[in-house]
Design an enzyme around this catalytic site. Structure first.
Site, short mmCIF file in Angstrom:
data_model
loop_
_atom_site.label_atom_id
_atom_site.label_comp_id
_atom_site.label_asym_id
_atom_site.label_seq_id
_atom_site.Cartn_x
_atom_site.Cartn_y
_atom_site.Cartn_z
N CYS B 163 -9.48 -71.06 11.62
CA CYS B 163 -8.77 -71.41 12.85
C CYS B 163 -8.61 -70.25 13.82
O CYS B 163 -8.16 -70.44 14.95
CB CYS B 163 -7.40 -71.97 12.48
SG CYS B 163 -7.49 -73.07 11.07
N HIS B 296 0.48 -70.55 17.79
CA HIS B 296 -0.53 -71.28 17.01
C HIS B 296 0.02 -72.69 16.76
O HIS B 296 -0.68 -73.67 16.98
CB HIS B 296 -0.82 -70.52 15.71
CG HIS B 296 -1.95 -71.08 14.92
ND1 HIS B 296 -3.18 -71.34 15.46
CD2 HIS B 296 -2.03 -71.45 13.61
CE1 HIS B 296 -3.98 -71.83 14.52
NE2 HIS B 296 -3.31 -71.92 13.39
N HIS B 331 -5.65 -79.74 16.90
CA HIS B 331 -6.04 -78.42 16.44
C HIS B 331 -7.57 -78.38 16.46
O HIS B 331 -8.23 -79.02 15.66
CB HIS B 331 -5.50 -78.14 15.04
CG HIS B 331 -5.72 -76.73 14.58
ND1 HIS B 331 -6.40 -75.80 15.34
CD2 HIS B 331 -5.35 -76.09 13.45
CE1 HIS B 331 -6.42 -74.65 14.68
NE2 HIS B 331 -5.80 -74.80 13.53
#
Lengths: 339, 404, 85
Positions: B163, B296, B331
């Site tokens: 990520c 995040h 995401h």
């Protein structure tokens, strides 16, 4: 340095280890006993390339004698193929229900890096490059930049595995020779394709040489899909008259012309090809660099691995030119010198 | 003194817009891109929300600026669409006009297409044009196809650190500029939704069946998204000589590893704390100067505790305004760092703080809450953008207003 | 119940690849996580998969999972409670 490869490179003396060969067109790693390196409780979930990668990294740290962990930078073209294949299949088999997360986690390309960091309690910089024949080389570039920026050392490496399934997949687009080929005679069997391989190789890099250093990297260039002329110019600009050349030649007639360009640029300089030892894979360049490092430090060539080499090999050599490309796309040249 | 690194072009495609203007429009309107998948072949189509780009792959070809052809995965097409915009925005008609590198990020390469063909690919009895997709599985495929189409021939690389991949791509590009290796870099990432990844996160039991609720007490997980984003980075001397239009400065960055767990962050957010602290130190700015943090904020149980704790530890009583834009875009994994870097630039350019959608109840572990309504006319000078990934890989960027 | 616990231990060893552990090494009431067997959060997800694949019981909430997966005893009791009498 440390390497797990199809040859006996992990332990013992490489200058006397007999050459491993195959006619199956696939060279697989000789796996060591992992238990001295990885606790049983961690080992139980790990698939092959994770064990190979982590163990090589740990052995490399041992070899360097460095106890404070630093940045960890790696390259891998394919990551854990076993885990990727397993997760794809389990999704189908269990119809997307009741799936174990482990293959998914381990299929992530930076999982080996995470494991090294975890085991070493290393909180420094951590990065993973995944770009075919530029995977390890970008890790090397990143590491050299880190040293420039002030890091005292880096752990830099590459890992790759080949599975039966992936061997078959790549055979469908002509990666491998169609006829079973004796790996010892790889360079005389000119035909499309080569033989497959795998391995893990790690290096400790520092900005300052010591008596334990294997070699110094004094030149480094990557070229993406160059024309023959561009390659020729780049090679000539890169260095003059090295004592020895280590080349990624692999018997693949489709891309042999790049190596012929190398021959033309450096006529009369002895060449040692290494793909008959490790096979072809995205990060095979790391194995070639490891071999060059071994030879420069020991001032010796593992003659038993090069029985076909009739050329006069120098007794002493101070500089090595390393040139490799991956299926004609990613070209790499490195200049190595004796410390 | 190393070169300063400026951002001179941006391009993106996400579930809320096919370009930067489209994204800004929907951010302002507070329209989420979350919904249910039209294109992934999964039993969770109507169960697990995703933020999907609203085009079938065939209709992405015009956005990518190429004729319909076999072998181009959705990952590549999304990447090309964003790349075209970034170059155009930076006024680059020919990338060969100056030595330009390309650092891409990807988590699963062309899995979006290969997962549909995989069983044919391994079946010797099947033959056909699908074989053209064989080499699209790896992460370099999308990078090289984008590079070949727009003409990058200098340095190319692909990064995969889960990520945090594209945050690391931006960092790597900036470092290459500072070392004087190349004057101009295009960096970012591309990610297409796949059944593989959806099932992966679902097997970790951290996908929310509702629209994700970052930093909310009731959150139960993330929603995946797809998209691509690229930023053109230029060294100061090149940007000045080239008379480039400077959008913002990439003034600081840091990557640390947490060495805590293969997939979970530490409860106190050690890695996040360190990454933000070091990135800010590099930028030369103080804690008080940070106007906004694009967190995040995945809405997984662990991330938000860890990241929230790190914010409280670093900023004490004075945590700056912060929000997660994941409820807009989902995401987007490898693309997330670059998408959120662009959102940070938009915040600076337009004086906006984007709301953290779907928030209603503060987490019991924290004393802080995210911004929940759009704030306009707010002076934004320095933004921290966080991206944290599997394997404990943490990256923070500091993006600053350009003031000469 | 004893039969179920024995089988469960074998299944746990196989699923988690606990190579150096034998069923008789696992105490019915010993903690599976932390000290006891030293399992971690990924193992707990794998044990939930075991319950789903072998016993067709789906545990949705990870918090509930933690209670069920305390020990072999608690797992066996949970399985029994879910099976038709």
């Amino acid at each position: 340095m440390a390497a797990i490869s199809p040859q006996s490179t992990f332990e013992g003396d490489i200058f006397s280890a007999p050459m491993v060969h195959t006619d199956s067109n696939l060279l697989s790693c000789i796996e060591p006993d992992y238990k001295p390196f990885i606790p049983g409780n961690s080992l139980r979930r790990m698939t092959r390339v994770l064990k190979i990668g982590l163990t090589t990294a740990l052995k490399c740290i041992q070899d360097s004698g460095i106890t404070t962990p630093g940045p960890i930078v790696t390259g891998t073209g394919k990551g854990s193929l076993q885990d990727t294949e397993k997760f794809i299949k389990e999704i189908a088999e269990y119809k997307e229900t009741a799936l174990n997360p482990t293959p998914f986690i381990q299929s992530t390309y930076n999982s080996v890096n995470g494991l090294i960091a975890l085991q070493q309690k290393c909180t420094a910089y951590n990065n993973t490059f995944v770009h075919r024949g530029f995977s390890f080389e970008n890790a090397l570039l990143d590491s050299m930049m880190l040293l420039q920026e002030g890091a005292s050392h880096t752990l830099t490496g590459a890992f790759e595995e080949i599975t039966k399934e992936h061997f078959y997949i790549k055979s469908r687009i002509g990666f491998w020779k169609e006829q079973p080929t004796d790996s010892r005679a790889l360079y005389t069997h000119f035909s499309p394709g080569t033989i497959a391989g795998e391995g893990a190789t790690f290096f400790t890099l520092t900005g300052t040489p010591s008596s334990d250093s294997y070699a110094a990297i004094t030149g480094f260039k990557m070229l993406y899909k160059p024309t023959a002329e561009k390659l020729s110019v780049a090679l000539k600009d890169f260095t003059t008259a090295p004592d020895l050349i280590i080349s990624g030649r692999n018997g693949d007639s489709t891309y042999e012309h790049y190596y012929e360009t190398l021959d033309q640029c450096f006529q009369g300089i002895p060449q040692l090809p290494f793909k008959h030892l490790c096979g072809e894979y995205d990060t095979a360049g790391a194995f070639g660099l490891w071999l060059a490092g071994q030879m420069l430090k020991a001032q010796q060539i593992p003659q038993q691995w090069f029985p076909f080499s009739t050329e006069h090999l120098p007794a002493n050599f101070n500089s090595i030119l390393f040139y490799n490309h991956f299926y004609g796309e990613q070209h790499v040249m490195l200049k190595l010198e004796r410390v | 003194m190393a070169e300063r690194v400026f951002i001179t072009g941006i391009g993106m495609i996400t579930a809320i817009g096919d370009n930067v203007a489209g994204n800004l429009h929907h951010l302002r309107l507070q329209h989420s891109g979350l919904g249910y998948s039209q294109y992934i072949d999964t039993i969770y189509k109507d169960v697990l929300p995703v933020a999907e780009v609203k085009h079938a792959s065939e209709s992405l070809f015009p956005l990518a600026g190429i004729p319909v052809k076999e072998g181009y995965t959705r990952t590549t097409l999304l990447g090309l669409a964003a790349m075209r915009e970034a170059l155009q925005h930076a006024g680059i008609t020919d990338v060969q006009s100056a030595p330009t590198g390309f650092i891409n990020a990807s988590t699963v390469g062309g899995m979006c297409d290969t997962e549909k063909l995989y069983f044919d690919i391994i079946n010797p009895e099947k033959n056909g044009s699908f074989l053209q997709y064989i080499d699209t599985l790896d992460c370099a495929d999308c990078t090289q196809r984008v590079a070949d189409i727009v003409g990058f021939s200098e340095h190319i690389a692909t990064i995969s650190t889960a990520c945090s991949s594209s945050a690391n791509a931006l960092m790597f590009g900036a470092r290459m500029i500072k070392q004087g290796l190349l004057p101009r870099m295009v960096c970012g990432g591309t990610e297409a939704l796949t059944r593989f990844t959806l099932n992966g996160f679902n097997s970790l039991k951290n996908v929310d069946k509702q629209f994700c609720r970052p930093f909310d007490q009731q959150r139960t997980g993330l929603n995946l998204g797809e998209g691509a984003a690229y930023l053109v980075l230029e060294g100061e001397s090149f940007a000045r000589a080239n008379n480039s239009r400077i959008l913002a400065e990439l003034s600081g960055y840091c990557n640390t590893n947490e060495a805590f767990h293969p997939t979970s962050p530490s409860p106190d957010g050690d890695g996040a704390y360190e990454a933000m602290k070091m990135a800010l130190a590099m930028s030369g700015h103080s804690l008080e100067e940070v106007s906004y943090i694009n967190v995040h904020g995945t809405a997984t149980l662990n991330n938000d505790v860890s990241e929230g704790k790190a914010l409280e530890r670093l900023f004490g009583e004075n945590v700056p305004l912060f929000s997660s834009t994941k409820p807009f875009t989902g995401h987007t994994l490898a693309a997330a760092g670059a998408i959120e870097a662009i959102y940070s630039i938009l915040a600076i350019q337009h004086g906006l703080i984007f709301p953290n959608l779907n928030f209603s109840e503060r987490m019991e572990e924290l004393n802080i809450s995210p911004v929940t309504t759009l704030m306009e006319g707010y002076p934004v000078n320095h933004v921290i953008s966080n991206s944290f990934g599997f394997g404990g890989n943490n990256a923070s960027l500091v993006i600053s207003k350009y003031e000469g | 119940m004893e039969e179920l616990k024995k089988k469960l231990k074998e299944q746990i060893i196989e699923a988690l690849n606990l190579q150096d552990t034998k069923p008789e090494d696992i105490d019915d009431n010993a903690a599976l996580f932390g000290e006891g067997l030293g399992l971690d959060s990924i193992d707990s997800l794998e044990l939930m998969v075991l319950l789903e694949r072998q016993y067709h019981i789906k545990v949705e909430d990870p918090r509930e999972g933690r209670k069920i997966l305390q020990s072999v005893q608690s797992m066996a009791e949970f399985i029994q409670s879910k099976q038709p009498a």
